[in-house]
Design an enzyme around this catalytic site. Structure first.
Site, PDB file in Angstrom:
ATOM      1  CB  CYS A  74      -0.855  -0.026   1.266  1.00 25.64           C
ATOM      2  SG  CYS A  74      -1.749   1.510   1.559  1.00 25.64           S
ATOM      3  CB  CYS A 185      -3.033   4.027  -5.356  1.00 22.94           C
ATOM      4  SG  CYS A 185      -4.319   3.169  -4.418  1.00 22.94           S
TER       5      CYS A 185
HETATM    6  N1  DGL Z   1      -3.973   0.616  -1.969  1.00 23.07           N
HETATM    7  C1  DGL Z   1      -3.619   1.730  -1.201  1.00 23.07           C
HETATM    8  C2  DGL Z   1      -2.464   2.519  -1.687  1.00 23.07           C
HETATM    9  O1  DGL Z   1      -1.635   1.973  -2.373  1.00 23.07           O
HETATM   10  C3  DGL Z   1      -4.581   2.388  -0.288  1.00 23.07           C
HETATM   11  C4  DGL Z   1      -5.837   2.944  -0.813  1.00 23.07           C
HETATM   12  C5  DGL Z   1      -6.655   3.518   0.320  1.00 23.07           C
HETATM   13  O2  DGL Z   1      -6.960   2.755   1.255  1.00 23.07           O
HETATM   14  O3  DGL Z   1      -6.963   4.713   0.271  1.00 23.07           O
HETATM   15  O4  DGL Z   1      -2.309   3.677  -1.381  1.00 23.07           O
END
Ligand code: DGL
Length: 285
Positions: A74, A185
């Site tokens: 993440c 993301c």
């Molecule tokens: N998948 C996540 C990222 O790479 C988080 C998305 C979220 O929970 O806002 O930032």
């Protein structure tokens, strides 16, 4: 010597499965544990301090489960917690920002890289630093698009809803003349069909950190001699093989969206509650 301890991978939701899938592909003999922190999804609008606390609680839980390495799959949590996690925990902790930033720096021809991320990742400035660490001559445009992670989590990544959310931000990126777009993301690689539709014939190289992060994990495992040996399970290309799925809320919803996204069966996720640090400290652990 073979090290059969699992590798831990986590995200706020299904996005980190894009990284898990690549690890599965590049390291089929490894056992994996995936945590989706759906109780606190989305991380993007939360403060750095709050996301840092949530990430550290999950890493503490994964280390208590005898994982040999943790991947923060993440970007928002990598931005908020990678440095401190490396200070606090003895096992290797790998983030997703440096691999994506390095891939973008290598890909750009005109020195103009756009990064699309959550608000939290943009506010941290980590992509700008990581790209300029690779090459300080590159110009970076940091963009945020509202609702994209919810769109992906709802299973709407390949729908007009996704196109409508992406169009305005992509137009800003095209106007700025970026030749490289970083998907900052881990939910966003699931938007590739919509991105292809909207980018059309423009020459924009789209980079994400899934394969570069997996390659990095593979290198770290090799250098530290902590790899699992032996034959992979016959169905090792599937998410179901040797992957334990954990969620902090809504297991049914996770299973449905993960299976729909990957078009393959997903093991029944187990509901877990990472113990918040405040409680661990009070209990003396
Ligand atoms: N998948 C996540 C990222 O790479 C988080 C998305 C979220 O929970 O806002 O930032």
């Amino acid at each position: 010597m073979s090290d059969s301890r699992p590798i831990g991978v986590f995200d706020s939701g299904v996005g980190g499965l894009t990284v898990l899938r690549e690890i599965r592909h590049q390291m089929p003999a490894e056992a994996l544990i995936y945590v989706a922190d759906l109780e606190h999804f989305p991380y993007g609008p939360r403060s750095q301090t709050e996301v840092r606390g949530l990430a550290l609680d999950i890493i503490a839980m994964l280390t208590a489960m005898e994982t040999k390495l943790v991947v923060i799959a993440c970007n928002t949590a990598t931005a908020a917690a990678l440095h401190i996690a490396r200070e606090r925990f003895d096992i290797p902790v790998v983030g997703v920002i440096a691999p994506g930033a390095q891939a973008a720096a290598a890909a750009t021809r005109n020195g103009r890289v756009a990064v699309l991320s959550t608000e939290g990742t943009r506010a941290s400035g980590e992509y700008v630093h990581a790209i300029k660490e690779a090459n300080p001559g590159i110009a970076v445009l940091s963009e945020v698009a509202a609702d994209l992670v919810e769109i992906v989590e709802d299973g709407d990544a390949d729908t007009p809803r996704a196109d409508a959310a992406l169009a305005p931000v992509l137009n800003r990126i095209f106007d700025w003349r970026a030749d490289t777009l970083v998907l900052g993301c881990t939910h966003y690689p699931l938007l590739r069909p919509a991105l292809r539709r909207l980018i059309g014939t423009r020459r924009v190289c789209v980079v994400d950190s899934a394969d570069t992060t997996a390659a990095r994990v593979k290198r770290i495992v090799a250098v530290n001699r902590i790899g699992a040996e032996g034959a992979p399970a016959p169905d090792s290309e599937t998410l179901a093989a040797r992957t334990e799925m954990l969620v902090t809320a809504t297991p049914g919803r996770f299973r449905t969206s993960a299976a729909r996204i990957f078009d393959e069966p997903v093991t029944e996720p187990r509901l877990v509650r990472p113990v918040p640090r405040a409680i661990r400290v009070a209990a003396g652990s």
